[in-house]
Design a protein around this motif. Structure first.
Motif, PDB file in Angstrom:
ATOM      1  N   LYS A  57      18.938 -36.311  -4.266  1.00  0.00           N
ATOM      2  CA  LYS A  57      19.679 -37.189  -3.570  1.00  0.00           C
ATOM      3  C   LYS A  57      20.949 -36.639  -3.323  1.00  0.00           C
ATOM      4  CE  LYS A  57      17.379 -41.333  -5.147  1.00  0.00           C
ATOM      5  NZ  LYS A  57      17.520 -42.505  -5.716  1.00  0.00           N
ATOM      6  N   ILE A  58      21.458 -36.804  -2.089  1.00  0.00           N
ATOM      7  CA  ILE A  58      22.859 -35.968  -1.848  1.00  0.00           C
ATOM      8  C   ILE A  58      23.734 -37.107  -0.943  1.00  0.00           C
ATOM      9  CG2 ILE A  58      23.884 -34.230  -0.428  1.00  0.00           C
ATOM     10  CD1 ILE A  58      21.311 -32.753  -0.544  1.00  0.00           C
ATOM     11  N   GLY A  59      24.731 -37.383  -1.643  1.00  0.00           N
ATOM     12  CA  GLY A  59      25.714 -38.331  -0.902  1.00  0.00           C
ATOM     13  C   GLY A  59      26.716 -37.288  -0.080  1.00  0.00           C
ATOM     14  N   VAL A  60      26.876 -37.721   1.290  1.00  0.00           N
ATOM     15  CA  VAL A  60      27.734 -36.998   2.097  1.00  0.00           C
ATOM     16  C   VAL A  60      28.969 -37.968   2.342  1.00  0.00           C
ATOM     17  CG1 VAL A  60      27.716 -35.819   4.216  1.00  0.00           C
ATOM     18  CG2 VAL A  60      25.659 -35.690   2.970  1.00  0.00           C
ATOM     19  N   GLN A  61      30.161 -37.231   2.113  1.00  0.00           N
ATOM     20  CA  GLN A  61      31.491 -38.011   2.809  1.00  0.00           C
ATOM     21  C   GLN A  61      31.294 -38.614   4.277  1.00  0.00           C
ATOM     22  OE1 GLN A  61      34.856 -35.863   1.856  1.00  0.00           O
ATOM     23  NE2 GLN A  61      34.164 -35.272  -0.227  1.00  0.00           N
ATOM     24  N   HIS A  62      31.796 -39.730   4.315  1.00  0.00           N
ATOM     25  CA  HIS A  62      32.164 -40.346   5.614  1.00  0.00           C
ATOM     26  C   HIS A  62      30.627 -40.665   6.309  1.00  0.00           C
ATOM     27  CE1 HIS A  62      36.079 -39.732   5.166  1.00  0.00           C
ATOM     28  NE2 HIS A  62      35.840 -38.350   5.030  1.00  0.00           N
ATOM     29  N   ALA A  63      29.646 -40.467   5.560  1.00  0.00           N
ATOM     30  CA  ALA A  63      28.056 -40.992   6.192  1.00  0.00           C
ATOM     31  C   ALA A  63      27.543 -42.033   5.388  1.00  0.00           C
ATOM     32  CB  ALA A  63      27.178 -39.572   5.832  1.00  0.00           C
ATOM     33  N   PRO A  64      27.028 -43.115   6.209  1.00  0.00           N
ATOM     34  CA  PRO A  64      26.546 -44.189   5.547  1.00  0.00           C
ATOM     35  C   PRO A  64      25.255 -44.126   4.770  1.00  0.00           C
ATOM     36  CG  PRO A  64      25.975 -44.226   7.915  1.00  0.00           C
ATOM     37  CD  PRO A  64      26.737 -42.966   7.453  1.00  0.00           C
ATOM     38  N   ARG A  65      24.586 -43.276   5.068  1.00  0.00           N
ATOM     39  CA  ARG A  65      23.271 -42.907   4.012  1.00  0.00           C
ATOM     40  C   ARG A  65      23.304 -41.652   3.282  1.00  0.00           C
ATOM     41  NH1 ARG A  65      18.542 -44.068   8.097  1.00  0.00           N
ATOM     42  NH2 ARG A  65      17.322 -43.701   6.196  1.00  0.00           N
ATOM     43  N   GLU A  66      22.503 -41.432   2.173  1.00  0.00           N
ATOM     44  CA  GLU A  66      22.441 -40.456   1.278  1.00  0.00           C
ATOM     45  C   GLU A  66      21.207 -39.790   2.055  1.00  0.00           C
ATOM     46  OE1 GLU A  66      20.095 -42.723  -2.128  1.00  0.00           O
ATOM     47  OE2 GLU A  66      22.073 -41.901  -2.483  1.00  0.00           O
ATOM     48  N   ILE A  67      20.935 -38.544   1.641  1.00  0.00           N
ATOM     49  CA  ILE A  67      19.969 -37.541   2.060  1.00  0.00           C
ATOM     50  C   ILE A  67      19.195 -37.445   0.708  1.00  0.00           C
ATOM     51  CG2 ILE A  67      19.094 -35.236   2.642  1.00  0.00           C
ATOM     52  CD1 ILE A  67      22.113 -34.994   3.739  1.00  0.00           C
ATOM     53  N   ILE A  68      17.579 -37.667   1.028  1.00  0.00           N
ATOM     54  CA  ILE A  68      16.883 -37.851  -0.031  1.00  0.00           C
ATOM     55  C   ILE A  68      15.842 -36.984   0.323  1.00  0.00           C
ATOM     56  CG2 ILE A  68      15.191 -39.100  -1.473  1.00  0.00           C
ATOM     57  CD1 ILE A  68      16.809 -41.692  -0.950  1.00  0.00           C
ATOM     58  N   LEU A  69      15.465 -35.961  -0.591  1.00  0.00           N
ATOM     59  CA  LEU A  69      14.322 -34.876  -0.145  1.00  0.00           C
ATOM     60  C   LEU A  69      13.724 -34.631  -1.448  1.00  0.00           C
ATOM     61  CD1 LEU A  69      15.256 -31.501  -0.622  1.00  0.00           C
ATOM     62  CD2 LEU A  69      16.927 -32.559   0.374  1.00  0.00           C
ATOM     63  N   GLU A  70      12.447 -34.123  -1.372  1.00  0.00           N
ATOM     64  CA  GLU A  70      11.681 -33.594  -2.829  1.00  0.00           C
ATOM     65  C   GLU A  70      11.599 -32.323  -2.311  1.00  0.00           C
ATOM     66  OE1 GLU A  70       8.042 -35.386  -3.695  1.00  0.00           O
ATOM     67  OE2 GLU A  70       8.974 -37.499  -3.786  1.00  0.00           O
ATOM     68  N   SER A  71      11.829 -31.590  -3.447  1.00  0.00           N
ATOM     69  CA  SER A  71      11.926 -29.995  -3.364  1.00  0.00           C
ATOM     70  C   SER A  71      10.991 -29.356  -4.224  1.00  0.00           C
ATOM     71  CB  SER A  71      13.284 -29.428  -3.533  1.00  0.00           C
ATOM     72  OG  SER A  71      13.627 -28.115  -3.555  1.00  0.00           O
ATOM     73  N   GLY A  72      10.551 -28.010  -3.983  1.00  0.00           N
ATOM     74  CA  GLY A  72       9.555 -27.318  -4.710  1.00  0.00           C
ATOM     75  C   GLY A  72      10.539 -26.314  -5.622  1.00  0.00           C
ATOM     76  N   GLN A  73      11.606 -26.641  -5.449  1.00  0.00           N
ATOM     77  CA  GLN A  73      12.641 -25.789  -6.167  1.00  0.00           C
ATOM     78  C   GLN A  73      12.863 -26.284  -7.597  1.00  0.00           C
ATOM     79  OE1 GLN A  73      15.713 -25.955  -3.173  1.00  0.00           O
ATOM     80  NE2 GLN A  73      16.087 -23.551  -3.391  1.00  0.00           N
ATOM     81  N   SER A  74      13.067 -25.486  -8.572  1.00  0.00           N
ATOM     82  CA  SER A  74      13.006 -26.178  -9.922  1.00  0.00           C
ATOM     83  C   SER A  74      14.535 -26.893  -9.729  1.00  0.00           C
ATOM     84  CB  SER A  74      13.284 -24.971 -10.961  1.00  0.00           C
ATOM     85  OG  SER A  74      14.292 -24.118 -10.838  1.00  0.00           O
ATOM     86  N   ALA A  75      14.861 -27.731 -10.984  1.00  0.00           N
ATOM     87  CA  ALA A  75      15.876 -28.185 -11.383  1.00  0.00           C
ATOM     88  C   ALA A  75      17.359 -27.382 -11.459  1.00  0.00           C
ATOM     89  CB  ALA A  75      16.061 -29.426 -12.454  1.00  0.00           C
ATOM     90  N   GLU A  76      16.892 -26.243 -12.102  1.00  0.00           N
ATOM     91  CA  GLU A  76      17.891 -25.246 -12.309  1.00  0.00           C
ATOM     92  C   GLU A  76      18.341 -24.634 -11.156  1.00  0.00           C
ATOM     93  OE1 GLU A  76      14.939 -25.374 -14.124  1.00  0.00           O
ATOM     94  OE2 GLU A  76      15.547 -26.515 -15.822  1.00  0.00           O
ATOM     95  N   ASP A  77      17.285 -24.506 -10.338  1.00  0.00           N
ATOM     96  CA  ASP A  77      17.614 -23.596  -8.990  1.00  0.00           C
ATOM     97  C   ASP A  77      18.688 -24.621  -8.000  1.00  0.00           C
ATOM     98  OD1 ASP A  77      16.314 -21.305  -9.707  1.00  0.00           O
ATOM     99  OD2 ASP A  77      14.411 -22.082  -8.574  1.00  0.00           O
ATOM    100  N   VAL A  78      18.067 -25.960  -8.007  1.00  0.00           N
ATOM    101  CA  VAL A  78      19.171 -26.942  -7.508  1.00  0.00           C
ATOM    102  C   VAL A  78      20.448 -26.836  -7.972  1.00  0.00           C
ATOM    103  CG1 VAL A  78      19.128 -29.283  -6.668  1.00  0.00           C
ATOM    104  CG2 VAL A  78      17.000 -28.121  -6.474  1.00  0.00           C
ATOM    105  N   GLU A  79      20.585 -27.158  -9.196  1.00  0.00           N
ATOM    106  CA  GLU A  79      21.745 -27.195  -9.927  1.00  0.00           C
ATOM    107  C   GLU A  79      22.576 -26.030  -9.615  1.00  0.00           C
ATOM    108  OE1 GLU A  79      23.717 -27.854 -14.265  1.00  0.00           O
ATOM    109  OE2 GLU A  79      21.523 -28.016 -13.884  1.00  0.00           O
ATOM    110  N   ARG A  80      21.975 -24.740  -9.504  1.00  0.00           N
ATOM    111  CA  ARG A  80      22.630 -23.341  -9.219  1.00  0.00           C
ATOM    112  C   ARG A  80      23.319 -23.561  -8.031  1.00  0.00           C
ATOM    113  NH1 ARG A  80      18.688 -20.170 -10.192  1.00  0.00           N
ATOM    114  NH2 ARG A  80      18.973 -20.302 -12.379  1.00  0.00           N
ATOM    115  N   ALA A  81      22.610 -23.926  -7.066  1.00  0.00           N
ATOM    116  CA  ALA A  81      22.893 -23.903  -5.453  1.00  0.00           C
ATOM    117  C   ALA A  81      24.088 -24.913  -5.342  1.00  0.00           C
ATOM    118  CB  ALA A  81      21.586 -24.407  -4.591  1.00  0.00           C
TER     119      ALA A  81
END
Length: 94
Positions: free
Chosen positions: A23-47
């Motif tokens: 889940k990604i919160g973007v400043q000045h946007a009323p909704r968050e971005i939700i996606l399911e990724s095949g990347q590992s949690a470590e890869d997402v955290e690194r990005a």
């Protein structure tokens, strides 16, 4: 020879069978971005760390369907990384 090519094409680790909800919160946007990724949690955290640390100007993630999600790093409000879960296959009870 053919057997070696098959092993290379289909790796034995099963990380592809796991999905991480992001889940990604973007400043000045009323909704968050939700996606399911095949990347590992470590890869997402690194990005995310690279984007917030100034190594890149965009947070770039890939979802389950191969679509790229790009968010400017200076607009990130928060990123929530869920636990890896097994992907659901077939018809299950809800």
């Amino acid at each position: 020879m053919l057997r070696t090519a098959r092993i290379a094409a289909y790796p034995t680790d099963r990380r592809r069978d796991k999905a991480v909800e992001v889940k990604i919160g973007v400043q000045h946007a009323p909704r968050e971005i939700i996606l399911e990724s095949g990347q590992s949690a470590e890869d997402v955290e690194r990005a995310v760390a690279d984007a917030l640390g100034g190594k890149s100007t965009l947070l770039s993630l890939v979802d389950d369907h191969g679509r790229k999600v790009l968010v400017p790093s200076d607009r990130l409000a928060y990123v929530e990384i869920g636990e890896p879960t097994a992907r659901k296959v077939g018809f299950g009870t809800l």
